[in-house]
Each structure stands twice: as C-alpha cells, then as structure tokens.
Design an enzyme around this catalytic site. Structure first.
Site, PDB file in Angstrom:
ATOM      1  N   CYS A  32     -15.592  31.402 -33.095  1.00 32.92           N
ATOM      2  CA  CYS A  32     -14.898  31.694 -32.202  1.00 32.92           C
ATOM      3  C   CYS A  32     -15.251  33.142 -30.864  1.00 32.92           C
ATOM      4  O   CYS A  32     -16.166  33.046 -31.338  1.00 32.92           O
ATOM      5  CB  CYS A  32     -13.072  31.399 -33.143  1.00 32.92           C
ATOM      6  SG  CYS A  32     -13.550  33.343 -33.911  1.00 32.92           S
ATOM      7  N   CYS A  48     -16.205  35.422 -32.830  1.00 31.10           N
ATOM      8  CA  CYS A  48     -17.630  35.444 -33.144  1.00 31.10           C
ATOM      9  C   CYS A  48     -18.326  36.386 -32.274  1.00 31.10           C
ATOM     10  O   CYS A  48     -19.299  37.319 -32.220  1.00 31.10           O
ATOM     11  CB  CYS A  48     -18.219  34.332 -33.994  1.00 31.10           C
ATOM     12  SG  CYS A  48     -17.591  33.481 -34.729  1.00 31.10           S
ATOM     13  N   ASP A  82     -26.525  32.958   9.692  1.00 34.11           N
ATOM     14  CA  ASP A  82     -27.826  33.095  10.509  1.00 34.11           C
ATOM     15  C   ASP A  82     -27.741  31.901  11.096  1.00 34.11           C
ATOM     16  O   ASP A  82     -27.623  30.636  11.470  1.00 34.11           O
ATOM     17  CB  ASP A  82     -29.389  33.129   9.651  1.00 34.11           C
ATOM     18  CG  ASP A  82     -30.486  33.579  10.709  1.00 34.11           C
ATOM     19  OD1 ASP A  82     -30.176  33.628  11.527  1.00 34.11           O
ATOM     20  OD2 ASP A  82     -31.468  32.739   9.941  1.00 34.11           O
ATOM     21  N   ASP A  94     -31.826  32.531   5.372  1.00 34.48           N
ATOM     22  CA  ASP A  94     -32.979  31.943   4.528  1.00 34.48           C
ATOM     23  C   ASP A  94     -34.104  32.611   4.245  1.00 34.48           C
ATOM     24  O   ASP A  94     -34.892  32.225   3.831  1.00 34.48           O
ATOM     25  CB  ASP A  94     -33.000  30.761   5.104  1.00 34.48           C
ATOM     26  CG  ASP A  94     -33.274  30.861   6.801  1.00 34.48           C
ATOM     27  OD1 ASP A  94     -33.075  31.412   8.162  1.00 34.48           O
ATOM     28  OD2 ASP A  94     -34.699  30.151   7.087  1.00 34.48           O
ATOM     29  N   ASP A 150     -32.916  38.433   6.622  1.00 35.11           N
ATOM     30  CA  ASP A 150     -31.024  37.879   6.243  1.00 35.11           C
ATOM     31  C   ASP A 150     -31.678  38.939   5.200  1.00 35.11           C
ATOM     32  O   ASP A 150     -30.071  38.840   4.547  1.00 35.11           O
ATOM     33  CB  ASP A 150     -31.375  36.264   6.110  1.00 35.11           C
ATOM     34  CG  ASP A 150     -30.934  35.588   7.649  1.00 35.11           C
ATOM     35  OD1 ASP A 150     -30.437  36.606   7.838  1.00 35.11           O
ATOM     36  OD2 ASP A 150     -32.145  34.730   6.995  1.00 35.11           O
TER      37      ASP A 150
END
Length: 831
Positions: A131, A134, A529, A728, A732
């Site tokens: 559970c 734990c 971008d 990318d 950036d």
C-alpha cells in the site's frame, strides 16, 4: 584573456582548504570576495551543458556574470555576496551540475559506500509494497540514511529513484532491512527481468487469492448460517488456520518487521485485525467462552488478497507502455567478427562492433550503416509510419524494424546510452514523478495509519464504556482498522500519472515530470521558435550572392569548412549545398560559435565569419552593398545568412525553409482553445512575417537573441500568462528553461532536449495541443480519484465507528476502493 583579468587583486584570496571535498559535484579552484572559479568534472568537454549551466546560473539574483571554459569544465562566476552568499552560490552550482552533468553510474565495488564522492542516481524496482504506506515508509527511512540525498518511491509503479553517494548495493541493503526486496533497474535487460518477475508475482498472487477464497467460502457460509455444535466450530477453525497462517502469513511477517522499526502500515492494520479476530476465536473455542470470529478472519484475508490481485492486474495494464517499449529491443544480435557470424546476447555488444541486420529484424542497438540500403520503420520514435530510407553513413536507432534490405551496422551506443533506453527512462521518470497535489496527499497518508490506530482503540473503549459486549466493541474496532486503508488515497495520483504518461508516449509525447503534466492544461500562451519548429528544419540554399572575387565553389568550400562543426539548421544547409556542387573539403581551426549570432573560424589561413547582420556589424564588417539584395530575399520569405572573409563582406546566402505540413492546423487548434500564440525568432523581420502569415500567427518578434527570447517569456509571465515555449536549438535553451512548460522538438539539439519538460517526436507541433488535452483529462481523473478516496474514508470510518460495518464488509469495501481508483485511471488509455 586570463581569468583574473580586471579583478580587484587587492582582495586577499580565500584559502582553498575549507572548500576541499565540501561539494560532491564541483571543486573550488580559487575564491575571491566577489569572484569564484570552480571546476565541474562531469561537464568537461561538454560545451552544450556548460552553456546551459551558464544560462541557469545567470537566472539567480546576485550573479553578475558567468564565464565557462568547456574543455576544462571551468566556470568563473562574479557575484554579489550581499545578495548571494558564497556558500549559497556553491550549493546552487553543485545542484545544477548534479542535474546537468549526470552520467550513468560507473562500476564500483559492491557494498562499499562512496563516502563524499559524486552523487549518483539509482533506479530500483521494489517488491513487497502492499500500500502507499509502504512507499512512504521506505522513502522516510531511506532519507534518514547518511549518504542519501534524495528519495522518491512510487507505489503505483513499484519503483524508487535514489540520489546518493552510497553504492547501489548499500542502498539495496538498506531497503532489505525494512523488509522489502530491491532490484536494480538501470538497464533494459534488468527492466525485462523486472517484467518477468512481475508476471511471476501476478501468478503467485492469483494462486494465493484463489486458495484463500476456496478455503474461506465455507467458513463464511457457516458464519452466516450459524449452525450449533462444536463440530462446525472446529471445522471453521481448521479451514481458517491455513488461510490466516498460510495465505496471510505475509501480513504478520511484514507487520513484525515494521514494529521492530517502530513504524506501521496497512499490513500492520490487517495483521492486527486478523490476528485479533483469529486469536480471540481460538481462545473462545478452547475455553468455550466468548464469540467466534473465524469467518471474519478468513474473509478479511481473502478480500484483501483478492483485492490486491485485481489491483495488481489493473496496474499491470497501466504498465503496458513500458512493457511495449521493453519488447522493442531484441534479445540477441548477429555479430560479425573475422568474417564469421555469431549470435550473441544484445547486452554483450560493445561500441565499435559490427552486426548484421536481416530483413524484418529489429535493430539490436543504435548504430551507423556500413553497407546496404533499406527502409527502416522508425515509428516508435518518430510516430511516422512511412519507412525512412537508410544508406551507408546514416544513423539507425535500436528497436526499429528493418525493411526488405540487409544491413551491416557499426554499433555506436549500447545499454543506457541508446535512444530506446533514453525514451524508457524518460517515461519511467514521468510515471514515477509526483504532481504538486500529491505532496499534500503524502503528508495526509504519513499520519493516517497512526491516526487510525488511535481511532480504532477509541472505538473499542467507547463501545465498552457505553455498555456494549466486549465482542461487539472488538468487532467495531477491527472494522475501523480494515476500512481505513489509505491505498486508494495513495494510488489516486500516481495511477493517473502512470497511465497518462504512458498514453502520451504512445502519441509521441515524452513527458519528463509530473509538474509539467499538471501545468500543461493551464497554459494561456505558447511561444514558438521558427526554424526547425514551425518550419521543417530542412532549409536549402536557394541563392548565393557574391561580393568577393571568388568563384561559387571556392566560397562554398570556405563556408562549409567553417560551418561543419555547427549544429544549426542553416549551417547544415550550407554544408549540404557545398557537397552538392562538389566543393573541395577544407579543414577549419579555432572554431567559435555564439548562439543566436553566428560562427567564427580560420580556414585555409583566412578568417571566416558567418551569421546574421548584427554579428558581422559587431565584428566591423560593412554591409551597405547587401541592403537591396537582402531586402529582395526577405520579401520572398528567405533567410539571409552573411559571410565575411578577413573582415570584408564576401557573400550572402538566401536560405528557404517550408512550414511543417500541419503547422497551420496545429496553431489554429491552439487558438481555438483561447491560447495566445507568438513567434519569437532570430530571423529577419520580413522572413519571419512571411512564415507567420502562412501559419496564422499575428504576434511576431524577429531578430531575437537568446536573452531577448528569455525577456519575452518573463514579460508574459509578469502579465499573468502561463507560458509554454517550443523550440529546438541551443539558442532556445534559456527560454525553454524559463517557461512554465517547455516543449522540445525530438530532432533538436541535446541541450534543448535536456532543458525541456516534454519532448515531441518528429516535430509534429500539433502534439502540443494533444499534450494539453491529455493533461486536462489526466487532472480530471486525478481529482475524481481523490474525491472518491477522501469521500470513501470520510463516510466509511464514521460508519465503522458507529458499528454499521462488519469486519467482513469493511475488508471487501477496502479492496474495492483501491481497484476502483485504478480502473478509473485506465480510462485514460482511451484518449
């Protein structure tokens, strides 16, 4: 220029000794009052991560400037000690370096702690958790261990992520002392073994639950019919004993171990309830005094075990995304050595080995094609069903399916360094992460079990005080113990995250953490971008306007030699153009790149500058002669790239890039969701506006350097916008780091991918809207789960206290609550 140039050398240098071995991820080389120089071994010869460290450090108030030397992993920092004390600065730098410079754990001597060595991240699969208590117990106890820096245990995925200076075996031993078993999960092979263990555990749980139910059924019937006679009582005792002491033995052994640690969890509650019901019944049977509760003890064990079996089955369905990814890697590979073929396990391959891949086979690992031509199905990474044609020199990705051609491939990455392993690790990280709302749930769950024990004791004493028989008071107290399982509460968030992130991975969206999953649905503005994001990132040189008295081929030779080491899309276009015309390959020296500006290099004893207009003008190059042709190029939507030789304008390249196929529809979809869309690009105004008009973006900022993109993100946030950024490239990275949620194109640069919260395969920006929609539905499921879990406990515990629930019904209701939460989360698989 020397690192110490311009410093106030009258300030005495701080002694180096106090810094020795104080920070696990950096060394302090020397320190002045307002300046410090450190070395980060993990970042040495890694310019992208050094650049990202520079960006992230500059985001902290009090840091004036940062200068990095990537070859040495050296970082010189000027700072204001009044705003940022030196100890705080070192703590910040150490944390950032640990995140950016993390490498796969190196082999080490088993069981020997590393002491004050580097912080390492270990992944474990944990057996024996029953559970959420734990998971909380393991997390809490491990955090107390010297040498362990951070722990995250996820009950839903049964995994743990541990950052520690201890060795892996030492951490596993600490987990074993708590009564749980930990298995390493650092490679695809180890994860496959985990999946096999999970299947075996499920079979064992099914068998255990079935035996328990078959033995308990007659006992429950006898308890309901209540026939008179000692024979029936003894029959109940005989059938109940193997259920309690056999099938239910794990409850008692776990509770006993936890009691020795001074803690408790759901197993403790079940053990107390079952033990009390069974023990008091045995005493009553032998003494012929008191009530018998054999049917309650047997029913409780059966209901709990059956509920856990159903829960395991449901959670197994939620693990489907990881299992599918694991199945992509074949078990063996055909190794070519000395002209002979050998079938070897994939895990034995090493970088540089050559393997044969037959038609229809899966590629065993990442590599480079040496011979052969074939179509490769890369849909597992790109989401595209059209095969990619691969020829000698092309890169291939492990796990992808080879088409009709036979290939010889040189291995370039193995184990955890492969693309597939990275995807699996990212999905696992996201599934193991916690939403911010989960922190509140964890705090509630941490005090839940002790509170329930108190309420149960109070229930017994209260009923006795009201004059009820001790047997009835005892039954009500047991019902409280059983009904109050916090499993549903603990599963509410991680079950939804696990299914949601798995579904996202199937759509080609790889989510790094739970926080971004939660925030994505709340975005109000997204900044794009242009090159490689809105456009395809496959630009072509369409025009070459010469100003120097050199032929086209000679100019392209010089330009390609200078750009060969650059990752920028425009640089690649120039290199491709040079190859297409057969330009003579040359060698460059002293290459230097300034993100968002351009490059400088020496080629054939000439200084070459290539970049935008600002870059050349800053370097003293006159551009008057290029004004008119550049205006013509920009009017056609083409990007002008300037080239200078020895300080004089030599050429202008006109480079064109088309918008992605679905870009306009993707942006329109975001606008339909009332999300503000902006384009921020380093390109010239006319080219930027040309692309923006084609895709339907009205707000455009051109000629934006990396710091300008960062300023725009922050300005939007100050206006109250929740901002997403999609990009990318290296330029950036600052904006990606500052955005509330950042999306990186999967084909982009490493630094962009490392910075982003979500990775989008194949550059399909329509998946941004998919991610936002999935985020919204995932949060809705989380809130439904939490409402059910809190509501269940709010109603059920008072009913148990009032004596309206028998222990048997309480055990069944407790099992149903956990299963219902997982089943509700599985609805995400239909999105």
């Amino acid at each position: 220029m020397s690192d110490s140039a311009g410093l106030d050398t009258s300030t005495p240098r701080a002694p180096a000794a106090p810094f020795a071995h104080a920070w696990p991820n950096l060394d302090v080389v020397h320190a002045l009052r307002r300046r410090i120089r450190i070395q980060a071994p993990a970042l040495r010869k890694d310019p992208e991560r050094c650049y990202l460290l520079q960006i992230l450090l500059l985001k902290h108030a009090g840091i004036r400037s940062v200068r990095v030397v990537a070859d040495l992993g050296s970082v010189a920092i000027r700072f204001n000690p009044e705003q940022l004390p030196r100890a705080n600065l070192l703590q910040v730098a150490d944390h950032l370096i640990a995140s950016l410079g993390r490498r796969r754990p190196a082999p080490e001597t088993p069981g020997i702690p590393v002491g004050n060595g580097p912080v390492r991240e270990w992944q474990f699969a944990i057996e024996g958790m029953t559970c959420v208590s734990c998971a909380l117990l393991i997390e809490m106890m491990l955090k107390r261990q010297p040498g362990i820096r951070d722990v995250s245990v996820n009950f839903a995925t049964e995994t743990a992520t541990v950052r520690a200076v201890l060795g892996r075996d030492a951490v596993m031993a600490a987990i074993a002392r708590l009564g749980y078993r930990a298995h390493a999960a650092d490679s695809i092979v180890q994860r496959k073994l985990m999946a096999a263990r999970e299947a075996e555990r499920l079979r064992k749980a099914r068998r255990q639950a079935l035996v328990s139910v078959l033995l308990s059924a007659p006992v429950i019937v006898l308890g309901m019919v209540m026939p008179h006679g000692r024979v029936w009582a003894w029959l109940s005792a005989i059938l109940t004993t193997p259920v309690v002491l056999g099938s239910g033995r794990s409850f008692f052994s776990k509770a006993w171990k936890l009691a020795g640690q001074g803690t408790a969890n759901m197993d403790s509650l079940v053990a107390l309830g079952v033990g009390a019901a069974y023990g008091s019944s045995v005493v009553a049977l032998l003494t012929r005094r008191g009530e018998l509760y054999f049917e309650a003890a047997a029913a409780i064990v059966s209901f709990v075990l059956y509920g856990r079996y159903v829960e395991e089955t449901s959670r197994g369905r939620a693990h489907e995304a990881i299992r599918r990814l694991l199945d992509l890697q074949p078990a063996t590979a055909t190794l070519l050595k000395d002209g002979e073929e050998f079938e070897v396990p994939v895990e034995s391959l090493q970088v540089g080995d050559v393997v044969r891949v037959r038609p229809g086979d899966r590629l065993p690992t990442d590599g480079e094609v040496l011979s052969g031509i074939s179509g490769i199905d890369e849909s597992m990474v790109t989401g595209e069903s059209v095969p990619a044609i691969k020829r000698p020199g092309d890169r291939v990705i492990g796990g992808c399916v080879n088409g009709s051609g036979a290939l010889q491939v040189r291995v370039t990455a193995v184990g955890e360094d492969t693309v597939l392993a990275g995807i699996i690790h990212m999905v696992e990280q996201a599934q193991s992460s916690k939403l911010p709302i989960q922190k509140t749930v964890d705090r509630v769950s941490a005090v839940f079990v002790p509170t329930v024990l108190v309420i149960s004791a109070g229930t017994f004493l209260g009923w006795v005080w009201l004059g009820a028989p001790a047997a009835r008071a005892f039954a009500n107290a047991i019902a409280v113990l059983l009904i109050a399982c916090p499993c549903a509460l603990g599963l509410a968030t991680p079950a939804a995250i696990m299914v949601g992130t798995g579904q996202a991975a199937r759509k080609g969206i790889y989510i790094r953490n739970g926080e971004s999953l939660e925030m994505a649905s709340k975005l109000t503005a997204i900044v794009f971008d242009k090159t490689g994001t809105i456009t395809e990132g496959k630009p072509e040189v369409t025009d070459l306007i010469r100003f120097a008295r050199l032929g086209e081929t000679r100019l392209l030779s010089l330009a390609a030699a200078a750009e060969i080491d650059s990752e920028h899309f425009l640089a690649r276009a120039i290199v491709r153009k040079a190859r297409d015309v057969g330009a003579e390959p040359l060698v460059s020296h002293a290459f230097d790149s300034v993100p968002g500006r351009g490059i400088r290099a020496r080629v054939d004893r000439r200084e070459v500058l290539i970049g935008n207009a600002e870059w050349l003008e800053e370097s003293g190059v006159g551009l008057t002669a290029a004004v008119e042709p550049v205006a013509n190029l920009a009017g056609q939507g083409k990007t002008p790239v300037f080239m200078a030789l020895d300080g004089k304008l030599a050429a202008v390249f006109g480079i064109a890039d088309r918008p992605r196929e679905h870009a306009r529809a993707a942006i329109q979809r975001l606008q339909d969701l009332n999300v503000r869309t902006l384009m921020v690009t380093g390109d010239v105004e006319a080219a930027a506006q040309h692309i923006a008009q084609q895709v339907g973006i009205a707000e455009v900022t051109a000629r934006a350097r990396p710091e300008r993109k960062l300023e725009i993100i922050r300005a939007l946030q100050e206006q109250g916008e929740r901002v997403g950024m999609i990009g990318d490239g290296v330029n950036d990275a600052p904006a990606l780091a500052a955005a509330d949620v950042s999306f990186a194109i999967g084909s982009g640069t490493d630094v962009a991918i490392q910075t982003a919260d979500m990775i989008i395969s194949q550059g399909d920006i329509s998946r941004v809207a998919d991610g936002m929609a999935l985020s919204q539905f995932t949060l809705r499921v989380v809130h439904q789960n939490l409402a059910w879990a809190f509501g269940y406990n709010t109603i059920a515990i008072p009913l148990a206290v009032m004596g309206r629930l028998s222990p048997m019904i309480a055990a069944g209701a407790m099992a149903f609550s956990s299963v219902s939460v997982v089943l509700n989360s599985l609805r995400l698989q239909r999105r």
